[in-house]
Design a protein around this motif. Structure first.
Motif, PDB file in Angstrom:
ATOM      1  N   GLN A 145      -8.066   0.289   1.539  1.00 24.67           N
ATOM      2  CA  GLN A 145      -7.695   1.371   0.781  1.00 24.67           C
ATOM      3  C   GLN A 145      -7.859   2.625   1.581  1.00 24.67           C
ATOM      4  O   GLN A 145      -6.490   3.515   1.468  1.00 24.67           O
ATOM      5  N   ALA A 169       0.762  -4.243  -1.048  1.00 24.17           N
ATOM      6  CA  ALA A 169       0.144  -3.006  -1.611  1.00 24.17           C
ATOM      7  C   ALA A 169       1.116  -1.720  -1.288  1.00 24.17           C
ATOM      8  O   ALA A 169       1.736  -1.517  -0.366  1.00 24.17           O
ATOM      9  N   GLU A 217      -4.432   5.160   1.798  1.00 26.47           N
ATOM     10  CA  GLU A 217      -4.425   6.535   1.399  1.00 26.47           C
ATOM     11  C   GLU A 217      -3.778   7.372   2.478  1.00 26.47           C
ATOM     12  O   GLU A 217      -3.187   8.082   2.445  1.00 26.47           O
TER      13      GLU A 217
END
Length: 324
Positions: free
Chosen positions: A263, A117, A267
């Motif tokens: 996620q 990621a 972030e």
């Protein structure tokens, strides 16, 4: 955490906001690690340590650097791919990350696109094309003309097959249509010594590595591979200005996490990493000769895709194999 005015100035607003929200409930008392796929001392290791400091300050989690060199960065990179996706094991990667898919293909022990990621592109660094003073070329055009007049005679060195300096030379060969010889070495220090001694005629290297030698006149700088001129070499044109825009090898440095990292964690990590584009982190990167970026995960993913496509095309056109 409450952000003071001093914190805002030092970290930047994005990183200071991230500091108010630890990655996990127990993160402030835990320890994370940033895996660097090189031995200590390399440029990627230096930036990885700076990144670890930024993450620690902004998230409340202490990050240490875990050096796992070897296998053309594959050992350390695989360790990131197989780590738990909790934001506590991260990878600090460079251009090898986007070159290796084209160089090794299915032999890679991980899938570059699926097993990671992207978090943030921290910085980029231009390469500078330099020649030994004995080479009768003061511009890129003159070097190309010399190579055409003496096919198979000019030799350039790199730290190994598939390295960014090697592929920059391959871009030059393909774009200019010249016959030049690549000499792969086992390390950058040996390349530098042979270039300074005149045993090889030219090469591509990072600006910080070569700056003192350029200023001393030990080598002559012809062009940089970045889109704009390097701040430390304002008198040196870009390859685009020199008429060869296809020679655009600028190493990148960034942070990735294992795939399936949540996620919200990504972030917060990205907000911390974006401190690279402000305050003392930006100043330090610029001082070292890098261009600070601090991108979003989406921007970094797009850059990774574009770089993989670019280098795969160069490798295929040059029929380059690992170890050659």
């Amino acid at each position: 955490m409450r952000c003071s005015r001093r914190s805002l100035l030092r970290l930047g607003a994005a990183a200071c906001a991230a500091a108010a929200f630890p990655l996990t409930a127990g993160a402030q008392s835990g320890t994370g690690k940033v895996i660097v796929p090189y031995a200590p001392g390399a440029a990627t290791d230096t930036l990885g340590r700076l990144m670890a400091d930024l993450l620690g300050t902004a998230t409340g989690t202490r990050y240490i650097v875990d050096n796992r060199g070897g296998g053309a960065t594959q050992i350390g990179t695989k360790a990131v791919a197989t780590a738990a996706p909790d934001g506590l094991t991260l990878g600090f990667i460079d251009t090898a990350f986007v070159i290796n898919p084209g160089l090794f293909g299915s032999a890679l022990p991980y899938d570059t696109r699926q097993d990671f990621a992207p978090v943030s592109l921290m910085a980029t660094a231009p390469l500078v094309l330099v020649v030994h003073p004995s080479v009768a070329a003061k511009t890129v055009a003159e070097l190309v003309a010399l190579a055409k007049a003496q096919p198979g005679k000019l030799v350039y060195g790199s730290a190994g097959a598939g390295s960014a300096p090697h592929l920059a030379g391959e871009q030059l060969r393909q774009a200019a249509g010249i016959d030049i010889i690549h000499a792969p070495y086992r390390g950058g220090a040996t390349v530098l010594n042979d270039l300074l001694a005149g045993h090889i005629q030219f090469g591509f290297t990072t600006v910080p590595t070569m700056l003192q030698h350029i200023r001393a006149g030990s080598v002559r700088a012809l062009a940089v591979t970045s889109a704009t001129r390097a701040g430390q070499l304002p008198q040196v044109p870009t390859m685009k200005e020199a008429g060869l825009p296809a020679v655009d090898a600028s190493p990148l440095f960034g942070l990735v996490a294992p795939a399936k990292t949540p996620q919200p964690v990504l972030e917060k990590l990205a907000a911390a990493a974006q401190a690279a584009r402000s305050g003392t982190a930006q100043a330090r990167l610029s001082e070292l000769g890098f261009t600070p970026v601090g991108s979003s995960p989406e921007e970094f993913r797009a850059r990774i895709e574009a770089e993989i496509a670019k280098w795969t095309a160069v490798i295929r056109a040059g029929n380059i194999k690992p170890g050659e």
